[in-house]
Design a protein around this motif. Sequence first.
Motif, PDB file in Angstrom:
ATOM      1  N   LYS A   1      49.380  33.751  17.972  1.00 11.25           N
ATOM      2  CA  LYS A   1      48.671  34.586  18.947  1.00 11.25           C
ATOM      3  C   LYS A   1      48.996  34.096  20.351  1.00 11.25           C
ATOM      4  CE  LYS A   1      44.278  33.914  19.645  1.00 11.25           C
ATOM      5  NZ  LYS A   1      42.810  33.873  19.478  1.00 11.25           N
ATOM      6  N   LYS A   2      49.297  35.026  21.246  1.00 12.87           N
ATOM      7  CA  LYS A   2      49.519  34.660  22.639  1.00 12.87           C
ATOM      8  C   LYS A   2      48.188  34.304  23.287  1.00 12.87           C
ATOM      9  CE  LYS A   2      53.703  37.399  23.344  1.00 12.87           C
ATOM     10  NZ  LYS A   2      54.356  38.480  24.138  1.00 12.87           N
ATOM     11  N   LEU A   3      48.209  33.290  24.138  1.00 11.85           N
ATOM     12  CA  LEU A   3      47.016  32.874  24.845  1.00 11.85           C
ATOM     13  C   LEU A   3      46.954  33.534  26.222  1.00 11.85           C
ATOM     14  CD1 LEU A   3      46.983  29.086  23.861  1.00 11.85           C
ATOM     15  CD2 LEU A   3      45.821  31.015  22.744  1.00 11.85           C
ATOM     16  N   TYR A   4      45.855  33.320  26.926  1.00 11.63           N
ATOM     17  CA  TYR A   4      45.618  34.024  28.181  1.00 11.63           C
ATOM     18  C   TYR A   4      46.618  33.635  29.263  1.00 11.63           C
ATOM     19  CZ  TYR A   4      42.849  36.377  31.774  1.00 11.63           C
ATOM     20  OH  TYR A   4      42.434  37.219  32.783  1.00 11.63           O
ATOM     21  N   GLN A   5      46.997  32.352  29.303  1.00  8.27           N
ATOM     22  CA  GLN A   5      47.977  31.914  30.286  1.00  8.27           C
ATOM     23  C   GLN A   5      49.380  32.327  29.859  1.00  8.27           C
ATOM     24  OE1 GLN A   5      47.107  30.678  33.237  1.00  8.27           O
ATOM     25  NE2 GLN A   5      44.970  30.799  32.594  1.00  8.27           N
ATOM     26  N   VAL A  35      39.382  24.738  35.329  1.00  6.77           N
ATOM     27  CA  VAL A  35      39.635  26.146  35.601  1.00  6.77           C
ATOM     28  C   VAL A  35      41.055  26.312  36.120  1.00  6.77           C
ATOM     29  CG1 VAL A  35      38.552  25.945  37.898  1.00  6.77           C
ATOM     30  CG2 VAL A  35      38.926  28.219  36.890  1.00  6.77           C
ATOM     31  N   HIS A  36      41.801  27.212  35.492  1.00  4.28           N
ATOM     32  CA  HIS A  36      43.111  27.613  35.989  1.00  4.28           C
ATOM     33  C   HIS A  36      42.891  28.718  37.008  1.00  4.28           C
ATOM     34  CE1 HIS A  36      45.202  25.445  32.776  1.00  4.28           C
ATOM     35  NE2 HIS A  36      44.323  25.952  31.933  1.00  4.28           N
ATOM     36  N   MET A  37      43.614  28.684  38.108  1.00  2.70           N
ATOM     37  CA  MET A  37      43.500  29.779  39.068  1.00  2.70           C
ATOM     38  C   MET A  37      44.767  29.925  39.901  1.00  2.70           C
ATOM     39  SD  MET A  37      40.843  28.348  42.001  1.00  2.70           S
ATOM     40  CE  MET A  37      39.412  28.444  40.922  1.00  2.70           C
ATOM     41  N   GLY A  38      45.045  31.169  40.285  1.00  7.99           N
ATOM     42  CA  GLY A  38      46.171  31.451  41.150  1.00  7.99           C
ATOM     43  C   GLY A  38      45.808  31.234  42.611  1.00  7.99           C
ATOM     44  N   LEU A  39      46.763  31.465  43.500  1.00  8.92           N
ATOM     45  CA  LEU A  39      46.551  31.211  44.920  1.00  8.92           C
ATOM     46  C   LEU A  39      45.498  32.140  45.512  1.00  8.92           C
ATOM     47  CD1 LEU A  39      50.268  30.705  46.047  1.00  8.92           C
ATOM     48  CD2 LEU A  39      48.643  29.008  45.177  1.00  8.92           C
ATOM     49  N   ALA A  66      42.085  30.839  44.469  1.00 10.27           N
ATOM     50  CA  ALA A  66      41.733  29.618  45.194  1.00 10.27           C
ATOM     51  C   ALA A  66      41.269  29.944  46.610  1.00 10.27           C
ATOM     52  CB  ALA A  66      42.929  28.673  45.228  1.00 10.27           C
ATOM     53  N   LYS A  67      41.924  30.909  47.236  1.00  5.93           N
ATOM     54  CA  LYS A  67      41.524  31.327  48.580  1.00  5.93           C
ATOM     55  C   LYS A  67      40.131  31.947  48.560  1.00  5.93           C
ATOM     56  CE  LYS A  67      42.967  34.202  52.483  1.00  5.93           C
ATOM     57  NZ  LYS A  67      44.002  35.161  52.994  1.00  5.93           N
ATOM     58  N   PHE A  68      39.860  32.786  47.560  1.00  8.84           N
ATOM     59  CA  PHE A  68      38.552  33.429  47.446  1.00  8.84           C
ATOM     60  C   PHE A  68      37.436  32.399  47.289  1.00  8.84           C
ATOM     61  CE2 PHE A  68      35.128  34.972  44.683  1.00  8.84           C
ATOM     62  CZ  PHE A  68      34.674  36.070  45.407  1.00  8.84           C
ATOM     63  N   TYR A  69      37.668  31.402  46.423  1.00  4.30           N
ATOM     64  CA  TYR A  69      36.622  30.402  46.157  1.00  4.30           C
ATOM     65  C   TYR A  69      36.623  29.264  47.179  1.00  4.30           C
ATOM     66  CZ  TYR A  69      35.742  32.623  41.650  1.00  4.30           C
ATOM     67  OH  TYR A  69      35.398  33.515  40.659  1.00  4.30           O
ATOM     68  N   GLY A  70      37.654  29.201  48.017  1.00  5.21           N
ATOM     69  CA  GLY A  70      37.710  28.156  49.031  1.00  5.21           C
ATOM     70  C   GLY A  70      37.965  26.778  48.464  1.00  5.21           C
ATOM     71  N   VAL A  71      38.871  26.702  47.472  1.00  8.13           N
ATOM     72  CA  VAL A  71      39.179  25.420  46.838  1.00  8.13           C
ATOM     73  C   VAL A  71      40.684  25.209  46.812  1.00  8.13           C
ATOM     74  CG1 VAL A  71      37.104  25.402  45.391  1.00  8.13           C
ATOM     75  CG2 VAL A  71      39.207  26.474  44.534  1.00  8.13           C
ATOM     76  N   VAL A  80      45.372  24.719  40.389  1.00  8.51           N
ATOM     77  CA  VAL A  80      45.826  25.866  41.177  1.00  8.51           C
ATOM     78  C   VAL A  80      47.348  25.938  41.175  1.00  8.51           C
ATOM     79  CG1 VAL A  80      45.799  26.959  43.445  1.00  8.51           C
ATOM     80  CG2 VAL A  80      43.784  25.689  42.653  1.00  8.51           C
ATOM     81  N   SER A  81      47.870  27.105  40.843  1.00 12.84           N
ATOM     82  CA  SER A  81      49.303  27.347  40.871  1.00 12.84           C
ATOM     83  C   SER A  81      49.522  28.856  40.919  1.00 12.84           C
ATOM     84  CB  SER A  81      49.995  26.751  39.650  1.00 12.84           C
ATOM     85  OG  SER A  81      51.383  26.961  39.707  1.00 12.84           O
ATOM     86  N   LYS A  82      50.591  29.285  41.540  1.00 14.21           N
ATOM     87  CA  LYS A  82      50.808  30.717  41.746  1.00 14.21           C
ATOM     88  C   LYS A  82      50.963  31.498  40.449  1.00 14.21           C
ATOM     89  CE  LYS A  82      55.821  30.233  42.486  1.00 14.21           C
ATOM     90  NZ  LYS A  82      56.934  30.482  43.433  1.00 14.21           N
ATOM     91  N   GLU A  83      51.384  30.830  39.361  1.00 16.11           N
ATOM     92  CA  GLU A  83      51.616  31.559  38.113  1.00 16.11           C
ATOM     93  C   GLU A  83      50.404  31.562  37.185  1.00 16.11           C
ATOM     94  OE1 GLU A  83      52.777  27.286  37.287  1.00 16.11           O
ATOM     95  OE2 GLU A  83      53.117  28.733  38.888  1.00 16.11           O
ATOM     96  N   LEU A  84      49.300  30.940  37.589  1.00 14.07           N
ATOM     97  CA  LEU A  84      48.141  30.822  36.702  1.00 14.07           C
ATOM     98  C   LEU A  84      47.195  32.011  36.844  1.00 14.07           C
ATOM     99  CD1 LEU A  84      47.282  27.014  37.058  1.00 14.07           C
ATOM    100  CD2 LEU A  84      48.444  28.165  35.163  1.00 14.07           C
ATOM    101  N   ARG A  85      46.507  32.319  35.746  1.00 13.35           N
ATOM    102  CA  ARG A  85      45.481  33.359  35.722  1.00 13.35           C
ATOM    103  C   ARG A  85      44.110  32.686  35.691  1.00 13.35           C
ATOM    104  NH1 ARG A  85      46.871  37.422  30.954  1.00 13.35           N
ATOM    105  NH2 ARG A  85      45.495  38.779  32.168  1.00 13.35           N
ATOM    106  N   LEU A  86      43.117  33.349  36.287  1.00  9.79           N
ATOM    107  CA  LEU A  86      41.788  32.759  36.430  1.00  9.79           C
ATOM    108  C   LEU A  86      41.123  32.598  35.064  1.00  9.79           C
ATOM    109  CD1 LEU A  86      39.674  31.733  38.443  1.00  9.79           C
ATOM    110  CD2 LEU A  86      38.783  34.080  38.556  1.00  9.79           C
ATOM    111  N   GLU A  87      40.971  31.350  34.638  1.00  8.66           N
ATOM    112  CA  GLU A  87      40.441  31.069  33.298  1.00  8.66           C
ATOM    113  C   GLU A  87      39.831  29.677  33.259  1.00  8.66           C
ATOM    114  OE1 GLU A  87      42.061  30.972  28.669  1.00  8.66           O
ATOM    115  OE2 GLU A  87      43.388  30.413  30.323  1.00  8.66           O
TER     116      GLU A  87
END
Length: 217
Positions: free
Chosen positions: A61-65, A150-154, A157-162, A187-194
Motif C-alpha cells: 500500500k502506498k503511504l501518504y508521503q 509532523v511532516h510539512m511543506g514550505l 510551515a509559513k502558515f504555522y510560522g515554524v 519541513v521540506s518542499k516535497e513533504l505533505r502535511l501529516e
Amino acid sequence: MKTVKDMREIERLVREAVYSRLNLAVPPNPLVVNVSARHAHLTQEAVEALFGKGYTLSVHKKLYQEGQFAAKEFVTLIGPRSRIISNLRILGPCRSNNQVELALTDAKALGFEVPIRNSGDIAGTPGCMLMGPAGFFELQCGVIRAARHVHMGLEDAKFYGVKNGDYMKLRVSGDNPVVLEKVLCRVSKELRLEVHIDTDEGNACDIGENSVCELLK
C-alpha cells in the motif's frame, strides 16, 4: 461516480466548515494525522539477508508521503529473552540505516528499554535480531520509540510560522480530548502535511476518522 478531484473539493469544503465553526484559520492543506504501527526500515543488505540475494520489496500500500509504501513483506523480531513479534511490517523504500520503531507497549512486551528518538538518531540504542524466510539479520542498534512529529511543506510551515526542527502541539478534540506536546516539525518542499503518532498515543485519545485535530505553536 465521484472523481478524486470531486472528493478533494468535498474535503476542502468540509474542512472549511469545521474550521469556521471552531473560529480557526483555514490551513492551506488538510491536516492528516496517522497512527504509525510498529514497523521496520531496512537497508538493501538487510532485505537480501532476510529474503534472499537480489530480493526487492514489493508494494502492499502506498503511504501518504510521496514515494513511501508499506511493503507486503513481514519479518520476525526477536527481542530480549527470546520474546518475539512475528508480524513486523517493513516500510519502503530501503534506507541507508536499519531502524525498528515500536510503541512503548510493544517494547515492554519484548523486554526492551527503548529510548524516544527522532528518526535516524539511533546511536546508543538497543539492537535486535530479525528473522526472515531466508535467514537472520542482526541490528547492532536501531530499536527506538519514534518521537511524534509532523511532516510539512514550505507553504504549511509559513502558515504555522515554524521552521524545520521546531516543536508544536497537537490538540485532538472528542470524547477523550488530549494535547500532545513536543511534536517535531520536519519541513521540506516535497513533504505533505501529516502528523505521525504511535499506537499508544492514538489509543490514548481515541483518535478516529471523526476526530478534530489542530496544530498549535
